[in-house]
Design a protein around this motif. Structure first.
Motif, PDB file in Angstrom:
ATOM      1  N   LEU A  78       0.732  -1.047  -0.162  1.00 30.93           N
ATOM      2  CA  LEU A  78      -0.002   0.119  -0.444  1.00 30.93           C
ATOM      3  C   LEU A  78       0.818   0.842  -0.452  1.00 30.93           C
ATOM      4  O   LEU A  78       0.234   2.595  -0.076  1.00 30.93           O
ATOM      5  CB  LEU A  78      -0.645   0.433   0.451  1.00 30.93           C
ATOM      6  CG  LEU A  78      -2.147  -1.317   1.230  1.00 30.93           C
ATOM      7  CD1 LEU A  78      -3.181  -1.025   2.390  1.00 30.93           C
ATOM      8  CD2 LEU A  78      -2.824  -0.781   0.271  1.00 30.93           C
ATOM      9  N   GLY A  79       2.056   1.090  -0.198  1.00 30.82           N
ATOM     10  CA  GLY A  79       2.923   1.816   0.275  1.00 30.82           C
ATOM     11  C   GLY A  79       3.236   3.061   1.012  1.00 30.82           C
ATOM     12  O   GLY A  79       4.027   3.888   1.465  1.00 30.82           O
ATOM     13  N   LEU A  80       3.323   1.858   1.665  1.00 29.52           N
ATOM     14  CA  LEU A  80       4.114   2.400   3.646  1.00 29.52           C
ATOM     15  C   LEU A  80       5.565   2.349   3.620  1.00 29.52           C
ATOM     16  O   LEU A  80       5.674   1.407   3.297  1.00 29.52           O
ATOM     17  CB  LEU A  80       3.171   2.268   4.750  1.00 29.52           C
ATOM     18  CG  LEU A  80       2.380   2.537   5.557  1.00 29.52           C
ATOM     19  CD1 LEU A  80       0.503   2.817   3.781  1.00 29.52           C
ATOM     20  CD2 LEU A  80       1.190   2.246   6.149  1.00 29.52           C
ATOM     21  N   GLY A  81       5.760   3.264   4.323  1.00 32.36           N
ATOM     22  CA  GLY A  81       7.365   3.190   4.920  1.00 32.36           C
ATOM     23  C   GLY A  81       7.941   2.280   6.084  1.00 32.36           C
ATOM     24  O   GLY A  81       6.586   2.087   6.700  1.00 32.36           O
ATOM     25  N   LEU A  82       8.465   1.741   6.478  1.00 37.26           N
ATOM     26  CA  LEU A  82       8.872   1.638   7.546  1.00 37.26           C
ATOM     27  C   LEU A  82       8.274   1.563   8.822  1.00 37.26           C
ATOM     28  O   LEU A  82       7.913   0.990  10.190  1.00 37.26           O
ATOM     29  CB  LEU A  82      10.385   0.027   7.507  1.00 37.26           C
ATOM     30  CG  LEU A  82      10.633  -0.419   6.890  1.00 37.26           C
ATOM     31  CD1 LEU A  82      12.067  -1.243   7.495  1.00 37.26           C
ATOM     32  CD2 LEU A  82       9.281  -0.981   6.391  1.00 37.26           C
ATOM     33  N   PRO A  83       8.824   2.704   8.476  1.00 37.76           N
ATOM     34  CA  PRO A  83       8.249   3.691  10.439  1.00 37.76           C
ATOM     35  C   PRO A  83       6.658   3.624  10.186  1.00 37.76           C
ATOM     36  O   PRO A  83       6.030   4.099  11.270  1.00 37.76           O
ATOM     37  CB  PRO A  83       9.062   5.080  10.052  1.00 37.76           C
ATOM     38  CG  PRO A  83       9.892   4.900   9.422  1.00 37.76           C
ATOM     39  CD  PRO A  83      10.079   3.640   8.265  1.00 37.76           C
ATOM     40  N   GLU A  84       6.004   4.763   9.117  1.00 37.21           N
ATOM     41  CA  GLU A  84       4.983   4.506   8.729  1.00 37.21           C
ATOM     42  C   GLU A  84       4.578   2.952   9.503  1.00 37.21           C
ATOM     43  O   GLU A  84       3.499   2.913  10.447  1.00 37.21           O
ATOM     44  CB  GLU A  84       4.312   4.963   8.116  1.00 37.21           C
ATOM     45  CG  GLU A  84       4.803   5.937   7.595  1.00 37.21           C
ATOM     46  CD  GLU A  84       4.020   6.064   5.837  1.00 37.21           C
ATOM     47  OE1 GLU A  84       4.967   6.198   5.199  1.00 37.21           O
ATOM     48  OE2 GLU A  84       2.999   7.177   6.059  1.00 37.21           O
ATOM     49  N   ILE A  85       4.674   2.035   8.913  1.00 42.65           N
ATOM     50  CA  ILE A  85       4.229   1.302   9.066  1.00 42.65           C
ATOM     51  C   ILE A  85       4.624   0.126  10.209  1.00 42.65           C
ATOM     52  O   ILE A  85       3.562  -0.589  11.479  1.00 42.65           O
ATOM     53  CB  ILE A  85       5.287  -0.505   8.449  1.00 42.65           C
ATOM     54  CG1 ILE A  85       4.435  -0.144   7.106  1.00 42.65           C
ATOM     55  CG2 ILE A  85       4.260  -2.137   8.856  1.00 42.65           C
ATOM     56  CD1 ILE A  85       5.223  -1.284   5.887  1.00 42.65           C
ATOM     57  N   GLY A  86       5.263   0.447  11.331  1.00 41.22           N
ATOM     58  CA  GLY A  86       5.547   0.343  12.880  1.00 41.22           C
ATOM     59  C   GLY A  86       4.567   1.127  13.195  1.00 41.22           C
ATOM     60  O   GLY A  86       4.204   0.968  14.143  1.00 41.22           O
ATOM     61  N   ARG A  87       4.495   2.310  13.639  1.00 40.30           N
ATOM     62  CA  ARG A  87       2.882   3.255  13.766  1.00 40.30           C
ATOM     63  C   ARG A  87       1.777   2.327  13.468  1.00 40.30           C
ATOM     64  O   ARG A  87       0.989   2.541  14.763  1.00 40.30           O
ATOM     65  CB  ARG A  87       2.831   4.450  13.569  1.00 40.30           C
ATOM     66  CG  ARG A  87       4.061   4.929  14.103  1.00 40.30           C
ATOM     67  CD  ARG A  87       4.173   6.564  13.744  1.00 40.30           C
ATOM     68  NE  ARG A  87       3.836   7.296  11.857  1.00 40.30           N
ATOM     69  CZ  ARG A  87       5.507   7.831  11.984  1.00 40.30           C
ATOM     70  NH1 ARG A  87       6.317   7.600  12.347  1.00 40.30           N
ATOM     71  NH2 ARG A  87       5.873   7.591  10.403  1.00 40.30           N
ATOM     72  N   VAL A  88       1.415   1.820  12.415  1.00 37.20           N
ATOM     73  CA  VAL A  88      -0.068   1.018  12.620  1.00 37.20           C
ATOM     74  C   VAL A  88       0.282  -0.117  13.254  1.00 37.20           C
ATOM     75  O   VAL A  88      -1.118   0.170  13.835  1.00 37.20           O
ATOM     76  CB  VAL A  88       0.239   0.787  10.683  1.00 37.20           C
ATOM     77  CG1 VAL A  88      -1.236  -0.105  10.844  1.00 37.20           C
ATOM     78  CG2 VAL A  88       0.063   2.169  10.339  1.00 37.20           C
ATOM     79  N   LEU A  89       1.292  -0.560  13.257  1.00 35.71           N
ATOM     80  CA  LEU A  89       1.504  -1.723  14.061  1.00 35.71           C
ATOM     81  C   LEU A  89       1.385  -1.996  15.816  1.00 35.71           C
ATOM     82  O   LEU A  89       0.542  -2.433  16.499  1.00 35.71           O
ATOM     83  CB  LEU A  89       2.490  -3.166  13.881  1.00 35.71           C
ATOM     84  CG  LEU A  89       2.485  -3.066  11.649  1.00 35.71           C
ATOM     85  CD1 LEU A  89       4.325  -4.155  11.695  1.00 35.71           C
ATOM     86  CD2 LEU A  89       1.708  -4.481  11.916  1.00 35.71           C
ATOM     87  N   ASP A  90       1.895  -0.446  15.854  1.00 35.80           N
ATOM     88  CA  ASP A  90       1.377  -0.114  17.571  1.00 35.80           C
ATOM     89  C   ASP A  90      -0.030  -0.122  17.742  1.00 35.80           C
ATOM     90  O   ASP A  90       0.221   0.132  19.029  1.00 35.80           O
ATOM     91  CB  ASP A  90       2.906   0.930  17.633  1.00 35.80           C
ATOM     92  CG  ASP A  90       4.370   0.537  17.228  1.00 35.80           C
ATOM     93  OD1 ASP A  90       4.018  -1.371  17.845  1.00 35.80           O
ATOM     94  OD2 ASP A  90       4.991   1.094  17.357  1.00 35.80           O
ATOM     95  N   GLU A  91      -0.927   0.131  16.900  1.00 32.31           N
ATOM     96  CA  GLU A  91      -2.157   1.013  17.205  1.00 32.31           C
ATOM     97  C   GLU A  91      -2.788  -0.810  17.179  1.00 32.31           C
ATOM     98  O   GLU A  91      -2.561  -1.439  17.406  1.00 32.31           O
ATOM     99  CB  GLU A  91      -2.540   1.086  16.410  1.00 32.31           C
ATOM    100  CG  GLU A  91      -1.966   2.086  15.748  1.00 32.31           C
ATOM    101  CD  GLU A  91      -3.149   3.129  14.216  1.00 32.31           C
ATOM    102  OE1 GLU A  91      -3.782   2.070  13.630  1.00 32.31           O
ATOM    103  OE2 GLU A  91      -2.477   3.890  13.899  1.00 32.31           O
ATOM    104  N   GLN A  92      -3.380  -0.360  18.960  1.00 33.00           N
ATOM    105  CA  GLN A  92      -3.971  -1.254  19.500  1.00 33.00           C
ATOM    106  C   GLN A  92      -5.589  -1.804  18.731  1.00 33.00           C
ATOM    107  O   GLN A  92      -6.480  -1.666  19.217  1.00 33.00           O
ATOM    108  CB  GLN A  92      -4.756  -0.921  20.591  1.00 33.00           C
ATOM    109  CG  GLN A  92      -3.407  -0.671  22.153  1.00 33.00           C
ATOM    110  CD  GLN A  92      -2.376  -2.100  21.699  1.00 33.00           C
ATOM    111  OE1 GLN A  92      -2.317  -3.176  21.747  1.00 33.00           O
ATOM    112  NE2 GLN A  92      -1.020  -1.576  21.454  1.00 33.00           N
TER     113      GLN A  92
END
Length: 258
Positions: A66-80
């Motif tokens: 979907l075009g996200l970079g790793l920092p953005e992916i980390g923030r998404v995955l950290d969401e509960q």
């Protein structure tokens, strides 16, 4: 607790590589940046991944698509967010992208039919589905339409493996600059400039092999700072370092570029 019908299972890193096409180097990088941790490490450093790790890896790969970079992916995955709900959201995004690509295919097929029958070209159908992003507009405005065309042609010519290697390099560069920034190394420091030389090579590749001059390279660095989308890429754990990268690029340009 695992039910008797669904006993716990682990997959070796070799099985993961075979199943997903993701390289062991990429999996190691995901571990280094805290995105994906093996469920355990066996004899001789062999890494194993359980079902939860597989689900997390699938989400990482979907978000990359979907075009996200790793920092953005980390923030998404950290969401509960509960896993099934998160996957439903990802699936909905992929379906929207699939629909957009289907419209592009239909528009191209329509143009082919028009050209074959001698009909009149219609902009309403020719450009349906195309994603005219701000990045394209910015590249064309700053460096011309040819610069974007060369870059786009180069990217489309790459194999999936080559594209993954290109992404891996920028992920490694972001991690490297995050580290040198955290240690407060000056822009002219040898380690920082070594990273910047790699960044210049990476950008040159993305320009279709054409090497940007000093003004263009500095301009890219300024864009990293001015554009919040790039700012998000150069932010780790809430700490931005785009200015550190920009300053390093400026030093490199003055010393090595015309």
């Amino acid at each position: 607790m695992e039910s008797p019908r669904h006993p716990a299972r682990e997959w070796s890193i070799q099985e993961i590589v075979r199943s997903t096409g993701v390289t062991s180097r990429t999996l190691r990088h995901y571990q280094q940046v805290g995105l994906l941790t093996p469920s355990r490490t066996g004899h001789g450093g062999q890494r194993f991944y359980d079902g939860a790790a597989l689900l997390r890896l699938q989400r990482i790969l979907v978000l990359r698509e979907l075009g996200l970079g790793l920092p953005e992916i980390g923030r998404v995955l950290d969401e509960q967010v509960e896993t099934v709900s998160a996957l439903r959201a990802h699936a909905a995004q992929l379906e929207r992208e699939q629909e957009r690509l289907s419209r592009i295919v239909a528009s191209v097929q329509s143009t082919i039919r028009i050209l074959e029958t001698g009909g009149e070209l219609m902009t309403d159908t020719m450009f349906d589905g195309f994603d005219h992003t701000q990045h394209r507009e910015e590249v064309e405005e700053r460096w011309g339409e040819q610069a974007y065309a060369d870059s786009d042609r180069w990217w489309r010519s790459l194999s999936d493996t080559e594209k993954e290697g290109f992404r891996e390099e920028v992920d490694a560069l972001v991690a490297g600059f995050a580290d040198t920034s955290a240690r407060e190394l000056p822009a002219e420091h040898e380690e920082v400039q070594a990273l910047t030389a790699r960044l210049y090579t990476w950008i040159s590749a993305g320009w279709g092999g054409k090497r940007p001059g000093a003004e263009a390279f500095v301009g890219i660095g300024d864009m990293y700072v001015a554009d919040p989308r790039f700012g998000a890429t150069f932010t780790v754990d809430g700490r931005p370092f785009a200015e550190h990268v920009r300053d390093a690029m400026t030093v490199y340009a003055l010393e090595h570029l015309e």
